[in-house]
Scaffold this active site. Structure first.
Site, PDB file in Angstrom:
ATOM      1  N   GLY A   1      25.421  48.056 -31.938  1.00  0.00           N
ATOM      2  CA  GLY A   1      24.369  47.689 -31.505  1.00  0.00           C
ATOM      3  C   GLY A   1      24.189  45.912 -30.941  1.00  0.00           C
ATOM      4  O   GLY A   1      22.838  45.765 -31.580  1.00  0.00           O
TER       5      GLY A   1
ATOM      6  N   ASP B   1      29.095  43.510 -19.653  1.00  0.00           N
ATOM      7  CA  ASP B   1      29.761  44.039 -20.798  1.00  0.00           C
ATOM      8  C   ASP B   1      30.681  44.929 -19.577  1.00  0.00           C
ATOM      9  O   ASP B   1      32.068  44.315 -20.729  1.00  0.00           O
ATOM     10  CB  ASP B   1      28.613  44.912 -21.331  1.00  0.00           C
ATOM     11  CG  ASP B   1      27.876  43.577 -22.263  1.00  0.00           C
ATOM     12  OD1 ASP B   1      27.047  42.689 -21.656  1.00  0.00           O
ATOM     13  OD2 ASP B   1      27.147  44.887 -23.535  1.00  0.00           O
TER      14      ASP B   1
ATOM     15  N   GLY C   1      24.968  42.987 -29.804  1.00  0.00           N
ATOM     16  CA  GLY C   1      24.811  42.104 -28.269  1.00  0.00           C
ATOM     17  C   GLY C   1      26.163  41.908 -28.277  1.00  0.00           C
ATOM     18  O   GLY C   1      26.153  40.601 -27.395  1.00  0.00           O
ATOM     19  N   LEU C   2      27.022  42.453 -28.809  1.00  0.00           N
ATOM     20  CA  LEU C   2      28.736  41.995 -28.479  1.00  0.00           C
ATOM     21  C   LEU C   2      29.437  42.775 -27.329  1.00  0.00           C
ATOM     22  O   LEU C   2      30.411  42.745 -27.755  1.00  0.00           O
ATOM     23  CB  LEU C   2      29.200  42.104 -29.422  1.00  0.00           C
ATOM     24  CG  LEU C   2      28.825  40.606 -30.900  1.00  0.00           C
ATOM     25  CD1 LEU C   2      29.652  40.644 -32.235  1.00  0.00           C
ATOM     26  CD2 LEU C   2      28.552  39.258 -30.443  1.00  0.00           C
ATOM     27  N   GLY C   3      28.421  43.795 -26.587  1.00  0.00           N
ATOM     28  CA  GLY C   3      28.799  44.479 -25.719  1.00  0.00           C
ATOM     29  C   GLY C   3      29.653  46.322 -26.232  1.00  0.00           C
ATOM     30  O   GLY C   3      31.558  45.802 -26.026  1.00  0.00           O
ATOM     31  N   SER C   4      29.631  46.349 -27.201  1.00  0.00           N
ATOM     32  CA  SER C   4      30.766  47.249 -28.317  1.00  0.00           C
ATOM     33  C   SER C   4      30.699  48.600 -28.168  1.00  0.00           C
ATOM     34  O   SER C   4      31.599  49.767 -27.411  1.00  0.00           O
ATOM     35  CB  SER C   4      29.373  47.510 -29.793  1.00  0.00           C
ATOM     36  OG  SER C   4      28.798  47.774 -29.967  1.00  0.00           O
ATOM     37  N   SER C   5      29.399  48.636 -27.094  1.00  0.00           N
ATOM     38  CA  SER C   5      29.570  49.992 -25.784  1.00  0.00           C
ATOM     39  C   SER C   5      30.166  49.850 -24.817  1.00  0.00           C
ATOM     40  O   SER C   5      31.556  51.207 -24.487  1.00  0.00           O
ATOM     41  CB  SER C   5      28.879  50.786 -25.870  1.00  0.00           C
ATOM     42  OG  SER C   5      27.145  49.524 -24.456  1.00  0.00           O
ATOM     43  N   ALA C   6      30.397  48.886 -24.581  1.00  0.00           N
ATOM     44  CA  ALA C   6      30.924  48.241 -23.006  1.00  0.00           C
ATOM     45  C   ALA C   6      32.721  48.535 -23.324  1.00  0.00           C
ATOM     46  O   ALA C   6      33.759  49.391 -22.796  1.00  0.00           O
ATOM     47  CB  ALA C   6      31.318  47.586 -22.483  1.00  0.00           C
ATOM     48  N   ALA C   7      32.722  47.959 -24.664  1.00  0.00           N
ATOM     49  CA  ALA C   7      34.611  48.247 -25.036  1.00  0.00           C
ATOM     50  C   ALA C   7      35.191  49.027 -24.994  1.00  0.00           C
ATOM     51  O   ALA C   7      35.938  49.430 -25.172  1.00  0.00           O
ATOM     52  CB  ALA C   7      34.763  47.709 -26.704  1.00  0.00           C
TER      53      ALA C   7
HETATM   54  O1  PMV Z   1      22.610  43.965 -26.027  1.00  0.00           O
HETATM   55  P1  PMV Z   1      23.146  43.380 -24.634  1.00  0.00           P
HETATM   56  O2  PMV Z   1      24.802  42.877 -25.462  1.00  0.00           O
HETATM   57  O3  PMV Z   1      23.346  44.801 -24.820  1.00  0.00           O
HETATM   58  O4  PMV Z   1      23.052  43.177 -23.939  1.00  0.00           O
HETATM   59  C1  PMV Z   1      21.343  42.879 -23.381  1.00  0.00           C
HETATM   60  C2  PMV Z   1      21.416  42.121 -22.323  1.00  0.00           C
HETATM   61  C3  PMV Z   1      20.494  42.546 -21.531  1.00  0.00           C
HETATM   62  O5  PMV Z   1      20.481  40.794 -19.976  1.00  0.00           O
HETATM   63  C4  PMV Z   1      18.656  42.203 -22.196  1.00  0.00           C
HETATM   64  C5  PMV Z   1      20.058  43.298 -20.396  1.00  0.00           C
HETATM   65  C6  PMV Z   1      21.337  43.927 -19.168  1.00  0.00           C
HETATM   66  O6  PMV Z   1      21.502  44.899 -19.204  1.00  0.00           O
HETATM   67  O7  PMV Z   1      21.872  42.832 -18.548  1.00  0.00           O
END
Ligand code: PMV
Length: 304
Positions: free
Chosen positions: A91, A140, A93-99
């Protein structure tokens, strides 16, 4: 036992603006999530994280990933246990859920003998994020599947930033959904103002792409700092994120910005190799977490 791993990512430019079709640049990093798949006597799918084992039904991302593999593969997924470990802060901003989603799809596809091409895995990962979050950009899941550095939404692969990168984690998480909603409200109320900011962010992504190709990292950092200020103008920064940005700039970083939705989470900075230890130490002195990271050229890896 089957093992799949997939990387997290940082945004060098363009989050939030990418929601409105503007270009963004993201780079997969060498923090990864590992999913190991074991056969099990128990019916259904169970998930172990640390010592806890629970039914997949309690974990929305993994549950949707399993459902989608069943839909695509046309066969039930049962009698397996997934063990998950990760070095990606969640949670943040580093794409943990996608990974975790991409690694889970990769492990299940391999384990159940399904021949799912990478493009399809990336699409399935995106679909899982959309089902769970309501909306999500494909960034992500694309980066977790393919690795590398990409300009989005066109998905063109770029040279990776071959200089030191450091991530600073405030240890507080922001809600991507709430922040995207907040920016949408601002944009609807003041379209001329916010569209101007989005256009400037788009211009930064395009300039950034040219600088990446030329390997001009100090200039790239400079533009990342401008992008950070524009994210501040959109209202997604916090005092903790500002403090981290000032800290790393004071320690000699080329430039620094929020990565991801903001409201907490992480910053990423570019830094000359010789200054990277100082930047890491400076972040740790603020009690935030610091992660020296490198571009990951590999995306999803599956081993049988
Ligand atoms: O916080 P993250 O890694 O899920 O990134 C969100 C990036 C946004 O541009 C704010 C939203 C999106 O879905 O692109």
């Amino acid at each position: 036992m089957i093992q799949a791993t997939a990387p997290g990512k940082v945004y060098l430019f363009g989050e939030h603006a990418v929601v409105y079709g503007r270009p963004a640049i993201a780079c997969a990093i060498d923090l990864r999530t590992r999913v190991r798949l074991f056969s099990s006597k128990r019916e259904g799918v169970h998930v172990g994280r640390g010592r806890a084992v629970e039914s997949v039904h309690r974990l929305p991302y993994l549950n949707e990933a399993v459902r989608l593999v069943e839909e695509v593969g046309g066969q039930p997924i049962s009698n397996v246990k997934l063990k998950i470990t990760t070095s990606i802060p969640t949670g943040a901003g580093l794409g943990s859920s996608a990974a975790v989603v991409v690694a889970t799809i990769g492990a299940l596809a391999y384990g159940f003998g399904l021949d799912i091409p990478r493009e399809k895995i990336a699409k399935m990962g995106h679909e899982v994020e959309r089902r769970v979050q309501g909306s999500a950009s494909p960034t992500d899941t694309h980066l977790s599947t393919f690795g590398g550095t990409y300009i989005m939404p066109e998905r063109r692969r770029l040279n990776p930033p071959m200089c030191s990168m450091v991530v600073g984690d405030t240890r507080k998480s922001g809600s991507t959904r709430a922040l995207v909603g907040m920016v949408r409200e601002l944009k609807e109320r003041y379209p001329a103002v916010v569209d101007g900011i989005m256009d400037s962010i788009a211009a930064l992504s395009l300039e950034g792409r040219a600088l990446l190709e030329k390997g001009e990292f100090s200039e790239l950092g400079r533009l990342m700092s401008i992008n950070h200020s524009l994210l501040g103008a959109l209202g997604v920064s916090t005092p903790e994120l500002e403090r981290l940005v000032h800290t790393v700039m004071g320690a000699g970083a080329y430039g620094a910005k929020i990565t991801g939705a903001g409201g907490g989470g992480c910053i990423v900075c570019l830094v000359d190799e010789k200054d990277s230890v100082e930047v890491v130490d400076a972040i740790r002195r603020t009690k935030a977490r610091a992660y020296p990271v490198h571009p990951a050229e590999d995306g999803l890896r599956v081993e049988g």
